[in-house]
Design a protein around this motif. Structure first.
Motif, PDB file in Angstrom:
ATOM      1  N   ALA A   1      -0.090   1.346  -8.825  1.00 62.90           N
ATOM      2  CA  ALA A   1      -0.843   2.522  -8.368  1.00 62.90           C
ATOM      3  C   ALA A   1      -2.310   2.197  -8.138  1.00 62.90           C
ATOM      4  O   ALA A   1      -2.970   2.826  -7.304  1.00 62.90           O
ATOM      5  CB  ALA A   1      -0.696   3.650  -9.387  1.00 62.90           C
ATOM      6  N   ASN A   2      -2.830   1.227  -8.877  1.00 59.74           N
ATOM      7  CA  ASN A   2      -4.240   0.834  -8.735  1.00 59.74           C
ATOM      8  C   ASN A   2      -4.359  -0.622  -8.300  1.00 59.74           C
ATOM      9  O   ASN A   2      -5.267  -1.336  -8.734  1.00 59.74           O
ATOM     10  CB  ASN A   2      -4.974   1.047 -10.061  1.00 59.74           C
ATOM     11  CG  ASN A   2      -4.963   2.500 -10.494  1.00 59.74           C
ATOM     12  OD1 ASN A   2      -5.451   3.372  -9.790  1.00 59.74           O
ATOM     13  ND2 ASN A   2      -4.387   2.773 -11.664  1.00 59.74           N
TER      14      ASN A   2
ATOM     15  N   GLY B   1       4.852   8.756  -5.817  1.00 55.97           N
ATOM     16  CA  GLY B   1       4.600   9.537  -7.013  1.00 55.97           C
ATOM     17  C   GLY B   1       5.093   8.891  -8.290  1.00 55.97           C
ATOM     18  O   GLY B   1       4.456   9.008  -9.345  1.00 55.97           O
TER      19      GLY B   1
ATOM     20  N   LYS C   1       0.832  -1.211   0.000  1.00 57.32           N
ATOM     21  CA  LYS C   1       0.000   0.000   0.000  1.00 57.32           C
ATOM     22  C   LYS C   1       0.866   1.260   0.000  1.00 57.32           C
ATOM     23  O   LYS C   1       0.571   2.227  -0.713  1.00 57.32           O
ATOM     24  CB  LYS C   1      -0.925  -0.006   1.228  1.00 57.32           C
ATOM     25  CG  LYS C   1      -2.051  -1.035   1.153  1.00 57.32           C
ATOM     26  CD  LYS C   1      -2.817  -1.125   2.455  1.00 57.32           C
ATOM     27  CE  LYS C   1      -3.535   0.168   2.781  1.00 57.32           C
ATOM     28  NZ  LYS C   1      -4.298   0.058   4.053  1.00 57.32           N
ATOM     29  N   MET C   2       1.937   1.233   0.789  1.00 58.61           N
ATOM     30  CA  MET C   2       2.806   2.400   0.876  1.00 58.61           C
ATOM     31  C   MET C   2       3.480   2.682  -0.471  1.00 58.61           C
ATOM     32  O   MET C   2       3.486   3.819  -0.957  1.00 58.61           O
ATOM     33  CB  MET C   2       3.869   2.180   1.955  1.00 58.61           C
ATOM     34  CG  MET C   2       4.859   3.326   2.096  1.00 58.61           C
ATOM     35  SD  MET C   2       6.307   2.859   3.077  1.00 58.61           S
ATOM     36  CE  MET C   2       7.127   1.723   1.960  1.00 58.61           C
TER      37      MET C   2
ATOM     38  N   SER D   1       2.492   1.796  -3.374  1.00 59.51           N
ATOM     39  CA  SER D   1       1.517   2.141  -4.420  1.00 59.51           C
ATOM     40  C   SER D   1       1.204   3.639  -4.436  1.00 59.51           C
ATOM     41  O   SER D   1       0.715   4.160  -5.439  1.00 59.51           O
ATOM     42  CB  SER D   1       0.222   1.339  -4.221  1.00 59.51           C
ATOM     43  OG  SER D   1      -0.494   1.802  -3.090  1.00 59.51           O
ATOM     44  N   ARG D   2       1.494   4.315  -3.319  1.00 63.10           N
ATOM     45  CA  ARG D   2       1.172   5.742  -3.220  1.00 63.10           C
ATOM     46  C   ARG D   2       2.333   6.643  -3.630  1.00 63.10           C
ATOM     47  O   ARG D   2       2.193   7.856  -3.621  1.00 63.10           O
ATOM     48  CB  ARG D   2       0.747   6.069  -1.784  1.00 63.10           C
ATOM     49  CG  ARG D   2      -0.532   5.352  -1.350  1.00 63.10           C
ATOM     50  CD  ARG D   2      -0.924   5.722   0.055  1.00 63.10           C
ATOM     51  NE  ARG D   2      -2.094   4.975   0.488  1.00 63.10           N
ATOM     52  CZ  ARG D   2      -2.182   4.335   1.653  1.00 63.10           C
ATOM     53  NH1 ARG D   2      -1.165   4.359   2.490  1.00 63.10           N
ATOM     54  NH2 ARG D   2      -3.275   3.675   1.984  1.00 63.10           N
TER      55      ARG D   2
ATOM     56  N   LYS E   1       2.670   6.366 -10.394  1.00 67.49           N
ATOM     57  CA  LYS E   1       1.368   6.792 -10.908  1.00 67.49           C
ATOM     58  C   LYS E   1       0.966   6.094 -12.198  1.00 67.49           C
ATOM     59  O   LYS E   1      -0.216   5.822 -12.427  1.00 67.49           O
ATOM     60  CB  LYS E   1       1.367   8.311 -11.113  1.00 67.49           C
ATOM     61  CG  LYS E   1       1.269   9.095  -9.810  1.00 67.49           C
ATOM     62  CD  LYS E   1       1.177  10.585 -10.068  1.00 67.49           C
ATOM     63  CE  LYS E   1       1.036  11.351  -8.758  1.00 67.49           C
ATOM     64  NZ  LYS E   1       0.973  12.815  -8.976  1.00 67.49           N
TER      65      LYS E   1
END
Length: 263
Positions: A207-208, A199, A193-194, A196-197, A202
């Motif tokens: 990212a999704n 920059g 999760k970390m 995936s966030r 993206k």
């Protein structure tokens, strides 16, 4: 067998022929059961995160397979041809026991082999893999401890390039979170999760990233759903009516004994 009803009817059994032609041979039956049919629109027709609580033997593995096929549908052409770009959209399957990982590995190599899916087992018993094998794989099957260890060391040596290709995370027996070993699973999911966030992710599949968590014994599905950012439609809870072999509960009374040891 119940006939197919309107697509919005959650009680109608969905047919395997509802899937695109290249995916139909994955399943050796004509109709999904009632649990699978109820979850079909969310599993295969959407990309939302899911938390599913259902009895053992009710068909939760098929839900994983539908989510894998949903991901693979990105490689379908308009005329239903399947053109896989190897290693570009990865699925991570996480299970608490090596035996369960190995069982799924054998099963999915047969089921998904016709689609050209490259499966890779990562457990304490399989040390033969290398960076290239990881990058070329489409489906990685692992335990929380192994994936946690590998990803932590990968951060140090720069070997986490494949993380950006992770698009789907399947968590089996998610109630492991309440076990002393649950810290490894929590660390793995939190790490994904970390990352995936970030920059620079993206434009990457990560990212999704989509999370699918299943178990037979979770009473706080809403808490896990909140952690995994699963919306209300992604929370599915099924009772004993979905158990293929019904359990009978009997209470037997015993006469009081003179002492506890005798009892």
């Amino acid at each position: 067998m119940a006939a197919m009803g309107p697509l919005g009817d959650s009680y109608a059994l969905r047919c395997v022929s509802d899937l695109p032609p290249p995916f139909r041979p994955v399943f050796g039956f004509r109709y999904f059961n009632s649990l699978q049919s109820e979850c079909f629109p969310v599993c295969f027709l959407s990309d939302v995160n899911m938390v599913v609580s259902a009895p053992t033997g009710s068909g939760k593995t098929v839900l994983f397979e539908l989510c894998i096929l949903r991901l693979l549908s990105r490689f379908l052409t308009t005329d239903w041809r399947f053109n896989l770009l190897k290693g570009t959209q990865k699925t991570i399957y996480i299970a608490p026991m090596k035996a369960l990982v190995q069982e799924k590995m054998r099963d999915w190599k047969v089921k998904l082999g016709s689609l050209g899916i490259n499966c890779l087992e990562m457990t304490g018993d399989s040390e033969f893999f290398n960076k290239k094998a990881i990058h070329d794989s489409d489906l990685i099957l692992t335990t929380p401890e192994k994936f946690d260890s590998m990803s932590r060391h990968g951060v140090r040596d720069g070997g986490l390039g494949f993380f950006s290709d992770i698009a789907l995370v399947l968590i089996d027996e998610v109630h492991l979170l309440n076990d002393p070993r649950g810290a490894a699973l929590e660390a793995v999911v939190s790490r994904i999760k970390m990352l995936s966030r970030l920059g620079n992710m993206k434009s990457a599949p990560l990212a999704n990233v989509r999370f699918i968590a299943v178990s037979a014994t979770i009473s706080n599905a809403e808490d896990i759903a909140e952690w995994l950012l699963a919306p209300p439609e992604g929370i599915k809870r099924f009772g004993e009516e979905m158990r293929p072999v019904k359990l009978t509960t009997k209470v037997l009374g015993y006469a009081p004994a003179k002492n506890d040891f005798l009892f």
